[in-house]
Design a protein around this motif. Structure first.
Motif, short mmCIF file in Angstrom:
data_model
loop_
_atom_site.label_atom_id
_atom_site.label_comp_id
_atom_site.label_asym_id
_atom_site.label_seq_id
_atom_site.Cartn_x
_atom_site.Cartn_y
_atom_site.Cartn_z
N ALA A 168 0.96 -1.12 -0.13
CA ALA A 168 -0.02 -0.28 -0.06
C ALA A 168 0.85 1.35 0.09
O ALA A 168 1.73 1.49 0.94
CB ALA A 168 -0.91 0.12 1.43
N ALA A 169 0.66 2.29 -0.98
CA ALA A 169 1.32 3.36 -1.14
C ALA A 169 1.08 4.27 0.08
O ALA A 169 1.89 5.33 0.42
CB ALA A 169 1.20 4.07 -2.54
N LYS A 170 -0.26 4.27 0.44
CA LYS A 170 -0.74 5.47 1.26
C LYS A 170 -1.85 4.46 2.07
O LYS A 170 -2.36 3.61 1.72
CB LYS A 170 -1.27 6.49 0.83
N SER A 171 -2.27 4.95 3.12
CA SER A 171 -3.37 4.51 4.10
C SER A 171 -4.82 4.54 3.50
O SER A 171 -4.92 5.43 2.72
CB SER A 171 -3.38 4.94 5.39
N SER A 172 -5.46 3.59 3.26
CA SER A 172 -7.01 3.42 2.75
C SER A 172 -7.76 2.55 3.53
O SER A 172 -7.29 1.55 4.30
CB SER A 172 -6.62 3.04 1.34
N GLY A 173 -9.07 2.79 3.23
CA GLY A 173 -9.89 1.95 3.95
C GLY A 173 -11.06 1.47 2.99
O GLY A 173 -11.34 2.20 1.98
N GLN A 174 -12.05 0.56 3.25
CA GLN A 174 -13.07 0.12 2.53
C GLN A 174 -14.20 -0.02 3.50
O GLN A 174 -14.11 -0.69 4.58
CB GLN A 174 -12.63 -1.10 1.67
N PHE A 175 -15.42 0.16 3.16
CA PHE A 175 -16.47 -0.43 3.99
C PHE A 175 -17.50 -0.86 3.10
O PHE A 175 -17.66 -0.46 1.73
CB PHE A 175 -17.01 0.66 4.82
N GLU A 176 -18.64 -1.65 3.52
CA GLU A 176 -19.52 -2.31 2.80
C GLU A 176 -20.61 -2.62 3.93
O GLU A 176 -20.62 -3.02 5.06
CB GLU A 176 -19.32 -3.62 2.20
N PHE A 177 -21.90 -1.98 3.63
CA PHE A 177 -23.02 -2.01 4.23
C PHE A 177 -24.31 -3.09 3.51
O PHE A 177 -24.45 -2.60 2.36
CB PHE A 177 -23.71 -0.67 4.68
N ASN A 178 -24.81 -3.98 4.19
CA ASN A 178 -25.54 -4.85 3.45
C ASN A 178 -26.97 -5.33 4.16
O ASN A 178 -27.06 -6.41 4.45
CB ASN A 178 -24.81 -6.14 3.09
N PRO A 179 -27.63 -4.23 4.49
CA PRO A 179 -28.83 -4.51 5.09
C PRO A 179 -30.04 -5.46 4.11
O PRO A 179 -29.78 -5.17 2.72
CB PRO A 179 -29.49 -3.25 5.40
N SER A 180 -30.73 -6.08 4.60
CA SER A 180 -31.86 -7.01 3.91
C SER A 180 -32.97 -7.27 4.76
O SER A 180 -33.03 -7.02 5.93
CB SER A 180 -31.11 -8.23 3.51
N PHE A 181 -34.06 -7.52 4.09
CA PHE A 181 -35.22 -7.79 5.04
C PHE A 181 -36.15 -8.77 4.04
O PHE A 181 -35.90 -8.58 2.86
CB PHE A 181 -36.25 -6.76 5.41
N ARG A 182 -36.97 -9.76 4.63
CA ARG A 182 -37.86 -10.60 4.09
C ARG A 182 -39.23 -10.08 4.29
O ARG A 182 -39.62 -9.60 5.49
CB ARG A 182 -37.54 -12.08 4.37
N ALA A 183 -40.13 -10.40 3.29
CA ALA A 183 -41.55 -10.05 3.39
C ALA A 183 -42.13 -10.85 4.44
O ALA A 183 -43.15 -10.46 5.01
CB ALA A 183 -42.16 -10.21 2.10
N HIS A 184 -41.58 -12.10 5.05
CA HIS A 184 -42.42 -13.08 5.78
C HIS A 184 -41.53 -13.60 6.90
O HIS A 184 -40.46 -13.82 6.43
CB HIS A 184 -43.20 -14.10 5.12
N TYR A 185 -41.92 -13.69 7.88
CA TYR A 185 -41.37 -14.77 9.03
C TYR A 185 -39.91 -14.38 9.43
O TYR A 185 -39.64 -15.07 10.19
CB TYR A 185 -41.25 -16.21 8.13
N THR A 186 -39.44 -13.51 9.18
CA THR A 186 -38.30 -13.10 9.58
C THR A 186 -38.00 -11.62 10.04
O THR A 186 -38.92 -10.71 9.57
CB THR A 186 -37.06 -13.11 8.78
N LYS A 187 -37.07 -11.14 11.06
CA LYS A 187 -36.67 -9.81 11.35
C LYS A 187 -35.78 -9.27 10.48
O LYS A 187 -35.09 -10.02 9.89
CB LYS A 187 -36.17 -10.05 12.67
#
Length: 682
Positions: free
Chosen positions: A128-147
């Motif tokens: 790495a030539a310089k400091s860096s970061g990565q992020f990922e956000f993956n929300p999801s939901f179902r129509a039935h039976y789950t939170k």
């Protein structure tokens, strides 16, 4: 079956060379892809580039004994990532695109790394030539039976100080599952005797914190240290109402709780020594896994409730010390590996019954507790060289000795010697073609849990412990053919035949028990195809189709009937097609995916069941590749209303002599699944 397999292989090879597709130009000895080749996908990490590699199927590391031979077909800077904490794939998910120089697609036989076959992706990553970061956000939901699943995602930060490069990361791997609907119960004459309305939902959360340190120097030496800690939670809830024709209506609730943790320490150090290089590797894994499952049946008649509770507290450990020494001798590459592995399980199991007063009272359950240990030593010598400019050879040979025992019992320890090795040929018969052949002698993995009794409350069944369990061994033959299609893309076909001894399946134990054990022999034969088809030559700019499909046919002798049947739960087939269109001149992409698979029935001594979800899964997505510097993707899946299905036949005793007790049929709603992905860098 073998004739059909060869006929299919030859027919597909003929199609690959069909004159409808123009002959590609002369191909170099290896295919090389630079970040510019993936620019249209706007990747944020090296892994984002890897998943778009045309005609390439990523194989994650097998759950091998110890570290053993390589199985993950991805390298970083020509090196196998020899750890049990996600390997190269997890490291590439934390590697910024700016640090990737290129991806080379090589033939495994040209590498001095035992265990690999077919095509291998070698990701060349610069410091790495310089400091860096990565992020990922993956929300999801179902129509039935789950939170809703609102907290899935990851974040990492890479920097350096002096000769040390460091990466700090946190990742929350989460999952939600749920279904519900009718369950119909029939008697042996086919008459409906019970109707159930069932609901199930389960959750999983693995929160992993990792620190990776990479040391550059002194000299040509390099070292790595990975420290990881993962707390995890896995609750589930399954409940139903049962309406019976005899009027004895009832309800059942089954709940499970799992809240444990594991930690990993992986270290390696490589340096020049004599005519070659020596790499020392150490691995430590420790897992505390406490689980409690409770099941209660209540009756509309007012009769006392009936219930059972199974509690298991387990400590799982693995410690590995490994040394690899590689050197060159003229055109020959040599590697000698030595490995010692120690695996252990300490399980304390308890079984409780619900009393008429409403309290759970413990009953004797000695078969649910015990300690299992194995000490194993392995040595493999690997030889690699190019026989001609178009033909490469790799030979690996050696073996393992092991001592396996229940240390808390009165049975003597068992000692084994097992030969291991492989022959791998890589061939480029003509420009645009590549082929490989692999013959391997492999020793498989076993679960120490199968040495001890494990009640299965949701199925009203108990697997007895089996102290005589041994790892399966197999002779495995694989043939793989690849074809460059020029501007049209790339396609690959693999055919395989495995002959297995001591195959793991369900076997009789004792007078009337059953559990996981070994059957004398089995076979597996199948084919897999991987293709990337570009539509640019047809005028549909920026569109491509990734297609994967395969089938597998297995045979084993049933321990009760003596007749040949498939291996329990073995996958019959799979189909997975993904269409993606990156709209030229815009930051938008859209696409769709279609998939289906099915598995063989599971054969127990008192029941046979078939469980699957489908028949087809359809998804669609739209993606913005530069929304204020972020890649944002919205997706909806299960557009064809794939359902949870199960056919179960239960007998009054062993299925060869007892009549059918009941037949169960599930056809239950899953519903649509909505997900969002937001990726960025900082």
């Amino acid at each position: 079956m073998l004739r059909s397999l060869l006929a299919g292989l030859l027919a597909t090879a003929a199609l690959l060379g069909a004159p409808a597709l123009a002959q590609p130009p002369v191909a170099p000895p290896k295919s090389v892809y630079t970040p510019a080749d993936f620019a249209r996908f706007a990747p944020k990490t090296a892994y984002d580039m890897l998943v778009q590699l045309p005609g390439f199927t990523i194989r994650s590391a097998d759950n091998e004994r110890g570290l053993g031979q390589a199985s993950e077909n991805v390298l970083i800077n020509g090196q196998r990532i020899a750890n049990k904490s996600g390997g190269a794939l997890q490291e590439l998910q934390r590697t910024a695109v700016a640090n990737v120089q290129r991806i080379e697609v090589l033939d495994a036989a040209t590498l001095g790394i035992a265990g690999l076959t077919g095509q291998v992706a070698n990701v060349i990553v610069a410091r790495a030539a310089k400091s860096s970061g990565q992020f990922e956000f993956n929300p999801s939901f179902r129509a039935h039976y789950t939170k809703p699943d609102l907290y899935a995602g990851s974040i990492s930060y890479t920097g350096s100080t002096g000769p040390v490069e460091y990466t700090l990361s946190a990742k929350n791997d989460t999952g939600r599952g749920g279904f519900g609907g009718p369950v119909l119960i029939y008697d042996r004459a086919g008459s409906l005797i019970e109707r159930r309305n069932e609901r199930y939902h389960g959750e999983s959360n693995l929160l992993t914190f990792e620190t990776k340190l990479k040391l550059d120097g002194p000299g040509s030496s390099v070292g790595n240290l990975l420290l990881g800690y993962t707390p995890y939670w896995n609750p589930f809830d399954q409940r139903d109402q049962r309406i019976r024709v005899d009027g004895d209506n009832r309800a059942r609730v089954t709940q499970g709780k799992l809240a444990g943790y594991y930690y990993d320490v992986n270290a390696d150090y490589e340096f020049a020594l004599g005519p070659g290089r020596l790499k020392l590797i150490g691995v430590r894994h420790h897992d505390h896994e406490p689980v409690t499952t409770t099941q209660v049946n209540s009756f509309d008649s007012g009769a006392p409730s009936q219930g059972v509770r199974f509690r298991r507290d387990s400590l799982i450990g693995e410690t590995i010390a490994r040394a690899e020494y590689g050197w060159k001798s003229g055109k020959n590459d040599w590697q000698l590996s030595l490995e010692r592995a120690f695996n252990s399980l300490d399980q304390r199991g308890s079984l409780f019954e619900l009393s008429p007063t409403g309290e759970f009272q413990e009953r004797d359950f000695p078969e649910g507790s015990g300690e299992v240990q194995e000490v194993r030593y392995e040595s493999i010598l690997t030889f690699s060289r190019a026989l001609t400019p178009r033909l490469s050879l790799q030979l690996a040979g050696g073996g393992e000795i092991s001592r396996l025992e229940r240390v808390d019992g009165d049975l003597p320890a068992r000692k084994f010697f097992r030969p291991k090795g492989s022959l791998n040929l890589g061939w480029r018969p003509a420009d645009g073609w590549d082929a490989s052949f692999k013959l391997r002698r492999r020793v498989g993995q076993i679960s120490f849990y199968d040495f001890l009794a494990q009640p299965k409350l949701t199925s009203d069944r108990q697997n007895a412990g089996n102290p005589d369990l041994v790892p399966p061994q197999s002779w495995e033959t694989e043939v793989e053919v690849g074809r460059e299609l020029g501007r049209w893309g790339k396609t690959r076909l693999k055919a395989y035949y495995y002959k297995i001894s001591d195959i793991i399946d369900i076997i009789p134990i004792g007078d009337d028990g059953e559990g996981i054990g070994n059957l004398p022999s089995a076979t597996r034969v199948g084919m897999e195809s991987t293709s990337t088809i570009n539509f640019d030559p047809l005028g549909w700019k920026g569109a491509k189709l990734d297609f994967n499909a395969g089938f597998d046919r297995s045979r084993v002798k049933d321990p009760l009937t003596g007749e040949r049947r498939p291996i329990s739960g073995n996958r019959f087939y799979f189909v997975d097609a993904t269409l993606r269109h990156d709209v030229p001149g815009t930051p938008f992409a859209w696409g769709a995916g279609l998939s289906s698979d099915d598995y063989a029935r599971n054969y127990y001594l008192t029941e046979v069941y078939h469980s699957w979800e489908g028949p087809w899964w359809l998804s669609a997505f739209v993606e913005h590749k530069n929304l204020y510097g972020l890649t944002v993707r919205a997706e909806v899946s299960n557009l064809l209303n794939a359902r949870h299905r199960q056919d179960r036949t239960v007998y009054d005793g062993r299925r060869t002599v007892a009549p059918i007790s009941f037949v169960q049929k599930n056809n239950q709603l899953i519903g649509p699944i909505f997900s969002l992905s937001i990726k960025g860098t900082f």
